[in-house]
Scaffold this motif. Sequence first.
Motif, PDB file in Angstrom:
ATOM      1  N   LEU A  57      -6.113   8.551 -48.877  1.00  0.00           N
ATOM      2  CA  LEU A  57      -6.269   9.900 -49.420  1.00  0.00           C
ATOM      3  C   LEU A  57      -7.628  10.477 -49.051  1.00  0.00           C
ATOM      4  O   LEU A  57      -8.659   9.988 -49.518  1.00  0.00           O
ATOM      5  N   ARG A  58      -7.600  11.488 -48.208  1.00  0.00           N
ATOM      6  CA  ARG A  58      -8.804  12.301 -48.028  1.00  0.00           C
ATOM      7  C   ARG A  58      -8.695  13.480 -48.973  1.00  0.00           C
ATOM      8  O   ARG A  58      -7.614  14.067 -49.137  1.00  0.00           O
ATOM      9  N   VAL A  59      -9.819  13.837 -49.547  1.00  0.00           N
ATOM     10  CA  VAL A  59      -9.890  15.094 -50.292  1.00  0.00           C
ATOM     11  C   VAL A  59     -10.894  15.973 -49.561  1.00  0.00           C
ATOM     12  O   VAL A  59     -12.030  15.553 -49.324  1.00  0.00           O
ATOM     13  N   ARG A  60     -10.448  17.165 -49.193  1.00  0.00           N
ATOM     14  CA  ARG A  60     -11.340  18.083 -48.490  1.00  0.00           C
ATOM     15  C   ARG A  60     -11.612  19.332 -49.327  1.00  0.00           C
ATOM     16  O   ARG A  60     -10.767  19.764 -50.113  1.00  0.00           O
ATOM     17  N   VAL A  61     -12.797  19.861 -49.115  1.00  0.00           N
ATOM     18  CA  VAL A  61     -13.197  21.147 -49.690  1.00  0.00           C
ATOM     19  C   VAL A  61     -13.442  22.061 -48.493  1.00  0.00           C
ATOM     20  O   VAL A  61     -13.957  21.613 -47.468  1.00  0.00           O
ATOM     21  N   TRP A  62     -13.061  23.315 -48.620  1.00  0.00           N
ATOM     22  CA  TRP A  62     -13.102  24.210 -47.461  1.00  0.00           C
ATOM     23  C   TRP A  62     -14.129  25.308 -47.675  1.00  0.00           C
ATOM     24  O   TRP A  62     -14.052  26.059 -48.650  1.00  0.00           O
ATOM     25  N   LEU A  63     -15.088  25.376 -46.755  1.00  0.00           N
ATOM     26  CA  LEU A  63     -16.084  26.451 -46.802  1.00  0.00           C
ATOM     27  C   LEU A  63     -15.714  27.480 -45.744  1.00  0.00           C
ATOM     28  O   LEU A  63     -15.576  27.156 -44.566  1.00  0.00           O
ATOM     29  N   ILE A  64     -15.544  28.729 -46.188  1.00  0.00           N
ATOM     30  CA  ILE A  64     -15.156  29.821 -45.297  1.00  0.00           C
ATOM     31  C   ILE A  64     -16.349  30.772 -45.165  1.00  0.00           C
ATOM     32  O   ILE A  64     -16.772  31.386 -46.151  1.00  0.00           O
ATOM     33  N   ARG A  65     -16.867  30.884 -43.938  1.00  0.00           N
ATOM     34  CA  ARG A  65     -17.920  31.878 -43.678  1.00  0.00           C
ATOM     35  C   ARG A  65     -17.241  33.097 -43.063  1.00  0.00           C
ATOM     36  O   ARG A  65     -16.670  33.003 -41.978  1.00  0.00           O
ATOM     37  N   HIS A  66     -17.271  34.202 -43.782  1.00  0.00           N
ATOM     38  CA  HIS A  66     -16.597  35.416 -43.308  1.00  0.00           C
ATOM     39  C   HIS A  66     -17.568  36.577 -43.421  1.00  0.00           C
ATOM     40  O   HIS A  66     -18.637  36.434 -44.036  1.00  0.00           O
ATOM     41  N   PRO A  67     -17.234  37.712 -42.810  1.00  0.00           N
ATOM     42  CA  PRO A  67     -18.210  38.803 -42.795  1.00  0.00           C
ATOM     43  C   PRO A  67     -18.653  39.245 -44.191  1.00  0.00           C
ATOM     44  O   PRO A  67     -19.742  39.798 -44.354  1.00  0.00           O
ATOM     45  N   GLY A  68     -17.831  38.975 -45.213  1.00  0.00           N
ATOM     46  CA  GLY A  68     -18.218  39.368 -46.557  1.00  0.00           C
ATOM     47  C   GLY A  68     -19.018  38.323 -47.309  1.00  0.00           C
ATOM     48  O   GLY A  68     -19.439  38.563 -48.447  1.00  0.00           O
ATOM     49  N   GLY A  69     -19.239  37.151 -46.729  1.00  0.00           N
ATOM     50  CA  GLY A  69     -20.012  36.132 -47.425  1.00  0.00           C
ATOM     51  C   GLY A  69     -19.390  34.751 -47.318  1.00  0.00           C
ATOM     52  O   GLY A  69     -18.665  34.454 -46.372  1.00  0.00           O
ATOM     53  N   LEU A  70     -19.682  33.923 -48.323  1.00  0.00           N
ATOM     54  CA  LEU A  70     -19.181  32.546 -48.320  1.00  0.00           C
ATOM     55  C   LEU A  70     -18.160  32.364 -49.428  1.00  0.00           C
ATOM     56  O   LEU A  70     -18.396  32.723 -50.586  1.00  0.00           O
ATOM     57  N   LEU A  71     -17.039  31.794 -49.038  1.00  0.00           N
ATOM     58  CA  LEU A  71     -15.971  31.484 -49.989  1.00  0.00           C
ATOM     59  C   LEU A  71     -15.704  29.990 -49.901  1.00  0.00           C
ATOM     60  O   LEU A  71     -15.683  29.419 -48.817  1.00  0.00           O
ATOM     61  N   LEU A  72     -15.492  29.376 -51.065  1.00  0.00           N
ATOM     62  CA  LEU A  72     -15.148  27.962 -51.118  1.00  0.00           C
ATOM     63  C   LEU A  72     -13.714  27.847 -51.633  1.00  0.00           C
ATOM     64  O   LEU A  72     -13.369  28.467 -52.648  1.00  0.00           O
ATOM     65  N   LEU A  73     -12.894  27.110 -50.901  1.00  0.00           N
ATOM     66  CA  LEU A  73     -11.550  26.811 -51.402  1.00  0.00           C
ATOM     67  C   LEU A  73     -11.578  25.393 -51.942  1.00  0.00           C
ATOM     68  O   LEU A  73     -11.776  24.445 -51.186  1.00  0.00           O
ATOM     69  N   LEU A 265      -4.148  15.551 -45.455  1.00  0.00           N
ATOM     70  CA  LEU A 265      -3.597  14.823 -44.309  1.00  0.00           C
ATOM     71  C   LEU A 265      -4.704  14.046 -43.575  1.00  0.00           C
ATOM     72  O   LEU A 265      -5.883  14.156 -43.883  1.00  0.00           O
ATOM     73  N   GLY A 266      -4.298  13.266 -42.582  1.00  0.00           N
ATOM     74  CA  GLY A 266      -5.258  12.423 -41.878  1.00  0.00           C
ATOM     75  C   GLY A 266      -6.306  13.220 -41.124  1.00  0.00           C
ATOM     76  O   GLY A 266      -7.435  12.765 -40.958  1.00  0.00           O
ATOM     77  N   GLU A 267      -5.939  14.404 -40.657  1.00  0.00           N
ATOM     78  CA  GLU A 267      -6.856  15.245 -39.901  1.00  0.00           C
ATOM     79  C   GLU A 267      -6.968  16.598 -40.595  1.00  0.00           C
ATOM     80  O   GLU A 267      -6.027  17.084 -41.197  1.00  0.00           O
ATOM     81  N   ALA A 268      -8.152  17.208 -40.443  1.00  0.00           N
ATOM     82  CA  ALA A 268      -8.421  18.455 -41.170  1.00  0.00           C
ATOM     83  C   ALA A 268      -7.700  19.660 -40.573  1.00  0.00           C
ATOM     84  O   ALA A 268      -7.340  20.591 -41.294  1.00  0.00           O
ATOM     85  N   PHE A 269      -7.534  19.640 -39.240  1.00  0.00           N
ATOM     86  CA  PHE A 269      -6.968  20.810 -38.573  1.00  0.00           C
ATOM     87  C   PHE A 269      -5.889  20.378 -37.588  1.00  0.00           C
ATOM     88  O   PHE A 269      -6.028  19.353 -36.915  1.00  0.00           O
ATOM     89  N   GLY A 270      -4.834  21.174 -37.489  1.00  0.00           N
ATOM     90  CA  GLY A 270      -3.782  20.857 -36.538  1.00  0.00           C
ATOM     91  C   GLY A 270      -2.811  22.012 -36.408  1.00  0.00           C
ATOM     92  O   GLY A 270      -3.055  23.117 -36.915  1.00  0.00           O
ATOM     93  N   HIS A 271      -1.733  21.727 -35.686  1.00  0.00           N
ATOM     94  CA  HIS A 271      -0.673  22.711 -35.502  1.00  0.00           C
ATOM     95  C   HIS A 271       0.656  22.093 -35.888  1.00  0.00           C
ATOM     96  O   HIS A 271       0.801  20.866 -35.884  1.00  0.00           O
ATOM     97  N   VAL A 272       1.611  22.948 -36.192  1.00  0.00           N
ATOM     98  CA  VAL A 272       2.956  22.494 -36.535  1.00  0.00           C
ATOM     99  C   VAL A 272       3.914  22.993 -35.461  1.00  0.00           C
ATOM    100  O   VAL A 272       4.002  24.197 -35.206  1.00  0.00           O
ATOM    101  N   SER A 273       4.584  22.067 -34.827  1.00  0.00           N
ATOM    102  CA  SER A 273       5.585  22.410 -33.820  1.00  0.00           C
ATOM    103  C   SER A 273       6.534  21.229 -33.690  1.00  0.00           C
ATOM    104  O   SER A 273       6.238  20.138 -34.176  1.00  0.00           O
ATOM    105  N   PRO A 274       7.681  21.422 -33.046  1.00  0.00           N
ATOM    106  CA  PRO A 274       8.647  20.319 -32.966  1.00  0.00           C
ATOM    107  C   PRO A 274       8.183  19.199 -32.044  1.00  0.00           C
ATOM    108  O   PRO A 274       7.541  19.436 -31.021  1.00  0.00           O
ATOM    109  N   ASP A 275       8.513  17.976 -32.418  1.00  0.00           N
ATOM    110  CA  ASP A 275       8.383  16.822 -31.533  1.00  0.00           C
ATOM    111  C   ASP A 275       9.515  16.878 -30.507  1.00  0.00           C
ATOM    112  O   ASP A 275      10.437  17.706 -30.635  1.00  0.00           O
TER     113      ASP A 275
END
Length: 286
Positions: A57-73, A265-275
């Motif tokens: 189990l990985r637990v991730r916290v997401w920091l979003i830097r956007h033109p309006g400032g910083l958002l944490l998910l 999931l095992g990796e923080a970023f990815g794509h979803v498409s058919p095998d």
Amino acid sequence: MPHETVAVGDIEISALLDVDVNDEPIADAFPGAPADAILAGKARYPNVYGDDDTWRLRVRVWLIRHPGGLLLLDTGVGPETSPAMAWCPKPGVLPEALAEVGATPDDVEVVVISHTHDDHIGGALSRDGTPALPRARYILQRADRDWERDAADRSDEEGAVWKMLLAPLEDAGVLDVIDGDRRLTDRLTLRHAPGHTPGHQVLAVESRGRRALLSADTWNHPMQLAHPDWWAGSDDDHERSTATRRALLAELLTEPETIVAPTHLGEAFGHVSPDPDGLPAWHPAV
Ligand SMILES: [Zn+2]
């Protein structure tokens, strides 16, 4: 470097790794799936299996830097005083992780809580019981706030979430309770995606023609992409979580360039498409 960052148009998304632990036996974590099928999935997705076929189990916290400032998910499992310490073998590292990506708790203006499980809201308060992001508003769905408040008299994990986290945040006057989808900025939209909890929500990011979906706990095992009905033990409403997985999957299959960012999931970023077998699958971004 445990924290990864991707750009989506003019937005930066950093995945802060809060904890990486061996949780319960993986077949127990996904009782909606045939146990032998979940165990066989180790060949395709080894990164979600820990020692002795536990759920890694990985637990991730997401920091979003956007033109309006910083958002944490989300805020991770939280410090030693968090109710998540009843099951999680170590505390989270949110303050340190923010520093490692060049931010401070004071910089964060908006905290979105995807849902009120204690591995997502556990870090909302500091050890001293004050808001860990002291200048931020905390946004969550009314359905989750009410669900936890109804659990206040119980002695279980949800009762503890109310007493130890949500009630203090409400008393501090920093909670913003919303109903359903909410456009936060022209680039960031919260979408109610119920089932995992009544108020589970995901964050859709769109900038300069690029998209990302921060999917929280919609899919906690990558095989749930091919098998949306394989509910997790942590899903509150199995039919609703299945319907949400089906609906979001259908969108991703029509927008396969969307970056998907799941909390566990095992990796923080990815794509979803058919095998090659035609079944939707998780393809980590490298
Ligand atoms: Zn979770």
